[in-house]
Design an enzyme around this catalytic site. Structure first.
Site, PDB file in Angstrom:
ATOM      1  N   HIS A 120       0.801  -1.231   0.000  1.00  0.00           N
ATOM      2  CA  HIS A 120       0.000   0.000   0.000  1.00  0.00           C
ATOM      3  C   HIS A 120       0.831   1.276   0.000  1.00  0.00           C
ATOM      4  CE1 HIS A 120       0.888  -0.285   4.305  1.00  0.00           C
ATOM      5  NE2 HIS A 120       0.650   1.005   4.362  1.00  0.00           N
TER       6      HIS A 120
HETATM    7  C1  UD1 Z   1      -2.266   5.507   5.805  1.00  0.00           C
HETATM    8  C2  UD1 Z   1      -0.986   6.094   6.378  1.00  0.00           C
HETATM    9  C3  UD1 Z   1       0.146   5.091   6.218  1.00  0.00           C
HETATM   10  C4  UD1 Z   1      -0.223   3.750   6.794  1.00  0.00           C
HETATM   11  C5  UD1 Z   1      -1.531   3.282   6.200  1.00  0.00           C
HETATM   12  C6  UD1 Z   1      -1.933   2.011   6.886  1.00  0.00           C
HETATM   13  C7  UD1 Z   1      -0.629   8.524   6.223  1.00  0.00           C
HETATM   14  C8  UD1 Z   1       0.073   9.584   5.471  1.00  0.00           C
HETATM   15  N1  UD1 Z   1      -0.597   7.309   5.673  1.00  0.00           N
HETATM   16  O1  UD1 Z   1      -2.042   5.314   4.421  1.00  0.00           O
HETATM   17  O2  UD1 Z   1       1.297   5.564   6.901  1.00  0.00           O
HETATM   18  O3  UD1 Z   1       0.795   2.833   6.492  1.00  0.00           O
HETATM   19  O4  UD1 Z   1      -2.541   4.267   6.428  1.00  0.00           O
HETATM   20  O5  UD1 Z   1      -2.908   1.298   6.220  1.00  0.00           O
HETATM   21  O6  UD1 Z   1      -1.173   8.794   7.257  1.00  0.00           O
HETATM   22  N2  UD1 Z   1      -9.436   4.524   1.924  1.00  0.00           N
HETATM   23  C9  UD1 Z   1     -10.644   3.873   1.894  1.00  0.00           C
HETATM   24  N3  UD1 Z   1     -11.172   3.468   3.091  1.00  0.00           N
HETATM   25  C10 UD1 Z   1     -10.567   3.695   4.275  1.00  0.00           C
HETATM   26  C11 UD1 Z   1      -9.331   4.376   4.282  1.00  0.00           C
HETATM   27  C12 UD1 Z   1      -8.785   4.787   3.090  1.00  0.00           C
HETATM   28  O7  UD1 Z   1     -11.239   3.646   0.841  1.00  0.00           O
HETATM   29  O8  UD1 Z   1     -11.096   3.288   5.340  1.00  0.00           O
HETATM   30  C13 UD1 Z   1      -8.848   4.934   0.613  1.00  0.00           C
HETATM   31  C14 UD1 Z   1      -9.229   6.350   0.227  1.00  0.00           C
HETATM   32  O9  UD1 Z   1      -9.350   6.387  -1.151  1.00  0.00           O
HETATM   33  C15 UD1 Z   1      -8.008   7.143   0.597  1.00  0.00           C
HETATM   34  C16 UD1 Z   1      -6.871   6.144   0.375  1.00  0.00           C
HETATM   35  O10 UD1 Z   1      -7.439   4.885   0.712  1.00  0.00           O
HETATM   36  O11 UD1 Z   1      -7.872   8.294  -0.148  1.00  0.00           O
HETATM   37  C17 UD1 Z   1      -5.668   6.392   1.216  1.00  0.00           C
HETATM   38  O12 UD1 Z   1      -6.019   6.532   2.597  1.00  0.00           O
HETATM   39  P1  UD1 Z   1      -5.098   7.407   3.576  1.00  0.00           P
HETATM   40  O13 UD1 Z   1      -5.576   7.272   4.976  1.00  0.00           O
HETATM   41  O14 UD1 Z   1      -4.932   8.777   3.067  1.00  0.00           O
HETATM   42  O15 UD1 Z   1      -3.684   6.743   3.408  1.00  0.00           O
HETATM   43  P2  UD1 Z   1      -3.263   5.226   3.438  1.00  0.00           P
HETATM   44  O16 UD1 Z   1      -2.694   4.855   2.128  1.00  0.00           O
HETATM   45  O17 UD1 Z   1      -4.368   4.399   3.990  1.00  0.00           O
HETATM   46  N1  UDP Z   2      -3.369  -6.094   8.967  1.00  0.00           N
HETATM   47  C1  UDP Z   2      -4.600  -6.712   9.112  1.00  0.00           C
HETATM   48  N2  UDP Z   2      -5.300  -7.089   7.990  1.00  0.00           N
HETATM   49  C2  UDP Z   2      -4.826  -6.900   6.737  1.00  0.00           C
HETATM   50  C3  UDP Z   2      -3.564  -6.276   6.595  1.00  0.00           C
HETATM   51  C4  UDP Z   2      -2.865  -5.867   7.725  1.00  0.00           C
HETATM   52  O1  UDP Z   2      -5.045  -6.922  10.229  1.00  0.00           O
HETATM   53  O2  UDP Z   2      -5.519  -7.249   5.777  1.00  0.00           O
HETATM   54  C5  UDP Z   2      -2.676  -5.630  10.173  1.00  0.00           C
HETATM   55  C6  UDP Z   2      -1.333  -6.262  10.451  1.00  0.00           C
HETATM   56  O3  UDP Z   2      -1.271  -6.601  11.807  1.00  0.00           O
HETATM   57  C7  UDP Z   2      -0.362  -5.162  10.131  1.00  0.00           C
HETATM   58  C8  UDP Z   2      -1.136  -3.919  10.481  1.00  0.00           C
HETATM   59  O4  UDP Z   2      -2.448  -4.235  10.042  1.00  0.00           O
HETATM   60  O5  UDP Z   2       0.811  -5.202  10.878  1.00  0.00           O
HETATM   61  C9  UDP Z   2      -0.515  -2.705   9.872  1.00  0.00           C
HETATM   62  O6  UDP Z   2      -1.232  -2.235   8.818  1.00  0.00           O
HETATM   63  P1  UDP Z   2      -0.666  -1.533   7.543  1.00  0.00           P
HETATM   64  O7  UDP Z   2       0.231  -2.444   6.806  1.00  0.00           O
HETATM   65  O8  UDP Z   2      -1.886  -1.034   6.875  1.00  0.00           O
HETATM   66  O9  UDP Z   2       0.149  -0.253   8.066  1.00  0.00           O
HETATM   67  P2  UDP Z   2       1.680   0.100   8.302  1.00  0.00           P
HETATM   68  O10 UDP Z   2       2.184  -0.786   9.386  1.00  0.00           O
HETATM   69  O11 UDP Z   2       2.410  -0.065   7.018  1.00  0.00           O
HETATM   70  O12 UDP Z   2       1.660   1.531   8.694  1.00  0.00           O
END
Ligand code: UD1
Ligand code: UDP
Length: 403
Positions: A208
């Site tokens: 991601h």
């Molecule tokens: C965010 C964090 C990242 C973390 C990740 C974990 C920041 C800058 N990024 O990235 O560090 O590793 O979460 O998963 O804070 N979206 C949905 N549903 C949701 C959430 C997001 O559809 O519940 C979609 C939306 O289109 C959104 C995109 O995902 O624009 C990105 O979401 P966002 O929270 O901005 O960043 P992540 O890539 O999830």
């Molecule tokens: N995780 C989960 N379901 C999934 C993918 C991830 O429960 O389908 C959990 C897992 O424990 C992982 C945590 O979510 O360590 C962290 O999520 P993510 O990779 O989104 O964020 P990051 O650690 O990169 O910020």
């Protein structure tokens, strides 16, 4: 006597498995009234609600509902919404976790309201400022009053940046507290079997990071590599919403869906995910947390990134950075059993939440006047007394045994 209120902030998926053990430990200890504030950065049921039920978390005292947006929109909305809550409740301190936009936003609000900030998972550095998370880590750590680190590299990074020694405390890695709290349920879970998979005979994929998934070229390269890996190892890929959107936007979803060896699924809950990871032959990821969980479980981890803010997972664990173009070759190596074994880093022992509570009591239960020498007594902030109701958190023993 009324207990001091503290705020615990959760925003996005990787935050929930960090705050859950802390909330349970705070409740068992009883010295503080911990109030959970959910900013709503993640909001899909499988990115948020699932973790509340899986990890037995209490309903948030406040849900800010900020949702998605550009970095500035998201950060700004959290600041505006949280400022009102913080001003109304004046917590004795606010605990932020990890490195998401909400983490830095809340830290900025608190710093200006003179509310002490405690950062859980402080000191991690990728030294790559093209990552939004690195900016959030730097901002949060420069503002935090207490910096709880997971590993010695974190302490070193903070010292080098001039953070006073008295603010730095190595507490260990709290994600693994969640694993230990949930271990029985993870081991009893049937997700792997229900997918028709056998232990050690498949790989798990999560991707991601914007650098990997937002633009077509890097994403197409990864898709092509995964297709080739699936020729010798079946893959399960819970697809993050960012990645799902990008695969569709670039017309690449079909290239994965059409491969018999790749099972694309929606994001899964914590217990299900750890059930899959704990039996996997290998994991391919760009996640921060997954690098740590695989080190803890001694599972080969192929991190498709040029750097990591978690170097201890390489120096002591099973994690290796893999250029995307080399993924097939490295996965073949790992699948054949040719991969370094690891050991659990120090203080990754499932007891981090208890150390955090001890730290909070030491620092915030015995206030000293503002301006006092922090090195003589780290509790240099007066604590406003606050009344309120106790948050209902299921007892840990009950949580472990829940079906
Ligand atoms: C965010 C964090 C990242 C973390 C990740 C974990 C920041 C800058 N990024 O990235 O560090 O590793 O979460 O998963 O804070 N979206 C949905 N549903 C949701 C959430 C997001 O559809 O519940 C979609 C939306 O289109 C959104 C995109 O995902 O624009 C990105 O979401 P966002 O929270 O901005 O960043 P992540 O890539 O999830
Ligand atoms: N995780 C989960 N379901 C999934 C993918 C991830 O429960 O389908 C959990 C897992 O424990 C992982 C945590 O979510 O360590 C962290 O999520 P993510 O990779 O989104 O964020 P990051 O650690 O990169 O910020």
């Amino acid at each position: 006597m009324a207990r001091s209120v503290i705020h615990v902030i959760a925003a996005a998926r990787p935050n929930f498995m960090k705050v859950a053990p802390l909330l349970h430990a705070l409740r068992e200890d009883g010295s503080f009234e911990a109030r959970l504030v959910h900013t709503g950065q993640h909001y899909d049921a499988n990115m948020s609600d699932a973790f509340f039920s899986d990890l037995g978390m209490p309903e948030p005292a406040h849900h800010l509902g900020i949702g998605s947006g550009s970095h500035a929109e998201q950060t700004g909305r959290v600041m505006i919404a949280y400022e009102a809550v913080a001003q109304a409740e004046r917590p004795a301190c606010t605990i932020v976790v990890g490195d998401v936009n909400s983490t830095a936003a809340v830290a900025m609000v608190c710093a200006k309201l003179l509310i002490p900030v405690v950062h859980l998972e402080a000191g991690l550095r990728s030294f790559d400022r093209t990552m939004p998370e690195e900016i959030n880590r730097l901002v949060t750590d420069v503002l935090a009053d207490v910096l709880w680190t997971p590993s010695p590299d974190g302490d070193e990074n903070l010292r080098r940046e001039g953070i006073p020694e008295s603010r730095i405390e190595r507490v260990g890695n709290i994600m693994l507290d969640s694993y230990e709290l949930m271990r029985e349920r993870i081991e009893a879970d049937g997700t792997m079997h229900s997918m028709g998979l056998a232990p050690g005979a498949y790989g798990v994929v999560t991707l991601h990071r914007p650098a990997n998934v937002d633009e077509r070229e890097p994403l197409a390269l990864l898709v092509s590599q995964l297709r080739q890996v699936a020729e010798f190892l079946p893959l399960v890929f819970p697809v993050h919403p960012r990645t799902r959107k990008s695969l569709a936007a670039h017309g690449l979803a079909g290239e994965l869906e059409s491969v018999p060896g790749i099972r694309l699924v929606d994001p899964v809950g914590y217990v299900q995910f750890m059930n899959l990871v704990s039996h996997a032959r290998l994991v391919i990821t760009d996640s921060g947390g997954v690098q740590e969980e695989t080190t803890y479980l001694d599972i080969p981890c192929l991190t498709v990134r040029p750097n990591t803010e978690r170097p201890v997972t390489i120096s002591e664990g099973t994690n290796r950075l893999v250029p995307p173009a080399e993924l097939v070759g490295q996965a073949r190596r790992a699948a054949s059993g040719d991969w370094p074994r690891g050991r659990k880093p120090e203080l990754w022992d499932g007891q981090t939440a208890a150390r955090c509570v001890a730290s909070l009591k030491h620092r915030f239960l015995f206030p000293t006047p503002v301006g006092a020498d922090l090195s003589a007594n780290p509790s240099a902030h007066p604590i406003p007394s606050a009344a309120g109701t106790r948050t209902a958190v299921p007892a840990v023993a009950a949580l472990k045994s829940r079906p």
